[in-house]
Motif scaffolding. Structure first.
Motif, PDB file in Angstrom:
ATOM      1  N   SER A  98      13.562  62.906  36.128  1.00 30.58           N
ATOM      2  CA  SER A  98      14.741  62.677  34.759  1.00 30.58           C
ATOM      3  C   SER A  98      15.233  61.735  34.306  1.00 30.58           C
ATOM      4  CB  SER A  98      15.486  64.208  35.032  1.00 30.58           C
ATOM      5  OG  SER A  98      14.668  65.663  35.753  1.00 30.58           O
ATOM      6  N   VAL A  99      15.355  60.855  35.442  1.00 24.84           N
ATOM      7  CA  VAL A  99      16.529  60.199  35.559  1.00 24.84           C
ATOM      8  C   VAL A  99      15.445  58.825  34.637  1.00 24.84           C
ATOM      9  CG1 VAL A  99      17.778  57.853  36.698  1.00 24.84           C
ATOM     10  CG2 VAL A  99      17.259  60.365  37.418  1.00 24.84           C
ATOM     11  N   LEU A 100      14.737  58.735  34.791  1.00 26.97           N
ATOM     12  CA  LEU A 100      13.546  57.776  34.239  1.00 26.97           C
ATOM     13  C   LEU A 100      12.895  57.831  32.800  1.00 26.97           C
ATOM     14  CD1 LEU A 100      11.588  56.275  37.231  1.00 26.97           C
ATOM     15  CD2 LEU A 100      13.161  55.188  35.694  1.00 26.97           C
ATOM     16  N   ILE A 101      12.354  59.403  33.106  1.00 22.96           N
ATOM     17  CA  ILE A 101      12.412  59.833  31.116  1.00 22.96           C
ATOM     18  C   ILE A 101      12.877  59.190  30.464  1.00 22.96           C
ATOM     19  CG2 ILE A 101      12.664  62.387  31.317  1.00 22.96           C
ATOM     20  CD1 ILE A 101       9.605  61.072  30.463  1.00 22.96           C
ATOM     21  N   THR A 102      15.219  59.813  30.870  1.00 24.98           N
ATOM     22  CA  THR A 102      15.806  60.015  29.592  1.00 24.98           C
ATOM     23  C   THR A 102      16.117  58.220  29.297  1.00 24.98           C
ATOM     24  OG1 THR A 102      17.120  60.011  31.415  1.00 24.98           O
ATOM     25  CG2 THR A 102      16.288  61.974  30.074  1.00 24.98           C
ATOM     26  N   GLY A 103      15.864  57.322  30.368  1.00 29.31           N
ATOM     27  CA  GLY A 103      15.406  55.636  29.527  1.00 29.31           C
ATOM     28  C   GLY A 103      17.175  55.283  30.757  1.00 29.31           C
ATOM     29  N   HIS A 104      17.263  55.973  31.841  1.00 28.71           N
ATOM     30  CA  HIS A 104      18.277  55.551  33.056  1.00 28.71           C
ATOM     31  C   HIS A 104      17.242  54.587  33.959  1.00 28.71           C
ATOM     32  CE1 HIS A 104      21.661  57.470  31.134  1.00 28.71           C
ATOM     33  NE2 HIS A 104      21.837  58.202  30.789  1.00 28.71           N
ATOM     34  N   LYS A 105      18.245  54.126  35.423  1.00 30.18           N
ATOM     35  CA  LYS A 105      17.526  53.260  35.609  1.00 30.18           C
ATOM     36  C   LYS A 105      17.914  54.546  37.344  1.00 30.18           C
ATOM     37  CE  LYS A 105      18.324  48.696  34.586  1.00 30.18           C
ATOM     38  NZ  LYS A 105      18.880  47.086  34.657  1.00 30.18           N
ATOM     39  N   ILE A 106      16.632  54.157  38.369  1.00 28.66           N
ATOM     40  CA  ILE A 106      17.148  55.482  39.386  1.00 28.66           C
ATOM     41  C   ILE A 106      17.604  54.188  40.863  1.00 28.66           C
ATOM     42  CG2 ILE A 106      14.887  55.155  40.042  1.00 28.66           C
ATOM     43  CD1 ILE A 106      15.009  58.327  40.887  1.00 28.66           C
TER      44      ILE A 106
END
Length: 353
Positions: free
Chosen positions: A111-119
Motif C-alpha cells: 500500500s505504501v509503495l503503490i501510492t508513491g510513498h517511501k517505506i
C-alpha cells in the motif's frame, strides 16, 4: 515512476511468485538470475522456519500463494480504481510490522509503495527474512524502488506518518508515542464463525481451514464459534478430523498438551478430540489449539451482539447470516480491499501526501 509502472512491477512480482510455486520459468519477467532467485527463495523459506518454528514450509507457501494470486494487473487496478492516485509528494511512512504470520506486513508494504510513498519497515524479529527478499526481487524488476524501501530492526529514523500493528497493550504505547504523527494503530482482533446446524460436511471441513491455517495465529483465524442452543458437535468434530495432521507440529502439540492440562486441573468442562479443544467461553481470543464457543438464542439477537462488539472482530465466517460474511474456507483469502481492522490504508496514505 508513475502508477502504471508501480502496478506493473508488483504484477511482475506476482508472476515471479506464481512461477516459483509452479516451479516454472517465465522469461518475459526479464530476470537474468531467475534460477538463482528461486534457489534463494527456497533457502529463505527454510531460514524463516529455523528462526520461527511457527513458519512451517506449508504456511509460508500458503502466504506466497495468496500473494501470487493477488498481485496481478487486473486485481491491482480493480483495487485502486476507486481512488484518485496522481503524482504525490512522497512521504516517509514508518510501518511497524507484526510477526505472527509469514509476510503479515506485506499489504502495508504494498500500500505504501503503490501510492508513491517511501517505506521504513520495522521488522519483527519473528519475520525478518521473507519480506526483504521479496523487496530485492521487486527492485530487480523495477530499480526505481531502490530508494523507496528501508528495512530496520532498530530505532526508527525520521518519518512523516506511521502504521503500527500490535496487541491491545502495545497499541496504548503506540497511541502515546505517535500521537503527533498521522497514524493507523491496529489492535487485537479475531475472526468468529456462526453455525446453524445445517452446514454440509464440506462446509465444516472448509471451516477447519479457517480455524487451523497458520495454527490459528492470525487476526482472520476463527477463534470463536457461535452455535444454536441445541447444537450437537458430532458433525463438527467429524469434519475437523480431516485436519488432524496439525497435531504433528511440535509447537502446536505442546500448546495442546499444556492447555488441556490446565483446563482439566482447573475442572473446566471441555470437549476434546485429541488435537483441538472446545471450551465454552465468552471471550473472542482463544489460545493456540483451543476454540471457544458460545450458544445463541436467535439470529437477530446474535447479529445485534456482534454489531456491538465489532471493534473486536476482524471478520465473520458464516452462510446466510449477514451481508458482510465470509464464506466457509475463505477467511484466510482476503482481497486487496479487505483492510485490517476495517481501516482504509490507501485512503489514509493518500490523505497524508
Amino acid at each position: 515512476m508513475d502508477l502504471n509502472q508501480r502496478i506493473t512491477a508488483f504484477s511482475n512480482l506476482g508472476q515471479f511468485l506464481k512461477d516459483f510455486m509452479a516451479n516454472a520459468k517465465k522469461t518475459d519477467l526479464q530476470l537474468d538470475d531467475f534460477d538463482s532467485l528461486n534457489e534463494e527463495l527456497r533457502a529463505v523459506i527454510e531460514t524463516a522456519k529455523r528462526q520461527n518454528a511457527w513458519f512451517s514450509t506449508e504456511n509460508t507457501r500458503q502466504a506466497l500463494t495468496s500473494w501470487s494470486q493477488n498481485l496481478n494487473s487486473g486485481s491491482l487496478n480493480t483495487w485502486l480504481s476507486p481512488y484518485r492516485i496522481s503524482t504525490i509528494k512522497a512521504k516517509e511512512v514508518a510501518v511497524i510490522m507484526a510477526g505472527n504470520l509469514p509476510l503479515v506486513g506485506f499489504h502495508d508494504f504494498l500500500s505504501v509503495l503503490i501510492t508513491g510513498h517511501k517505506i521504513i519497515a520495522k521488522l519483527s524479529s519473528d519475520d525478518h527474512v521473507l519480506l526483504p527478499f521479496l523487496a530485492k526481487v521487486l527492485i530487480q524488476l523495477e530499480p526505481q524502488f531502490k530508494d523507496s524501501i528501508t528495512f530496520t530492526q532498530e530505532r526508527l529514523p525520521q518519518f512523516d506518518a506511521v502504521i503500527a500493528t500490535g496487541s491491545n497493550n502495545t497499541a496504548r504505547y503506540f497511541e502515546f508515542y505517535f500521537k503527533n504523527k498521522p497514524n493507523i494503530i491496529r489492535k487485537n482482533r479475531n475472526a468468529v464463525a456462526v453455525l446453524t446446524g445445517n452446514e454440509t460436511h464440506e462446509q465444516l471441513v472448509a471451516l477447519g481451514a479457517d480455524i487451523f491455517s497458520y495454527f490459528g495465529m492470525g487476526c482472520r483465524s476463527v477463534s470463536k464459534l457461535f452455535v444454536p442452543q441445541d447444537y450437537s458437535f458430532d458433525a463438527f468434530f467429524k469434519a475437523m478430523f480431516e485436519h488432524k495432521e496439525i497435531i504433528n507440529h511440535h509447537k502446536y502439540a505442546n500448546n495442546y498438551d499444556y492447555n488441556k492440562a490446565v483446563y482439566l486441573m482447573s475442572l473446566f468442562p471441555i470437549l476434546d478430540n485429541e488435537f483441538m479443544i472446545l471450551k465454552e467461553d465468552e471471550n473472542f481470543s482463544s489460545p493456540i489449539s483451543v476454540l471457544f464457543y458460545e450458544r445463541y438464542d436467535t439470529k437477530a439477537k446474535l447479529q445485534m451482539f456482534l454489531r456491538d462488539r465489532k471493534a473486536e472482530i476482524q471478520c465473520v465466517v458464516a452462510d446466510g447470516f449477514s451481508e458482510n460474511e465470509i464464506p466457509f474456507g475463505h477467511a484466510q483469502q482476503p482481497k486487496l480491499n479487505d483492510y485490517a481492522d476495517g481501516v482504509d490504508t490507501v485512503a489514509f496514505l493518500l490523505k497524508i501526501s
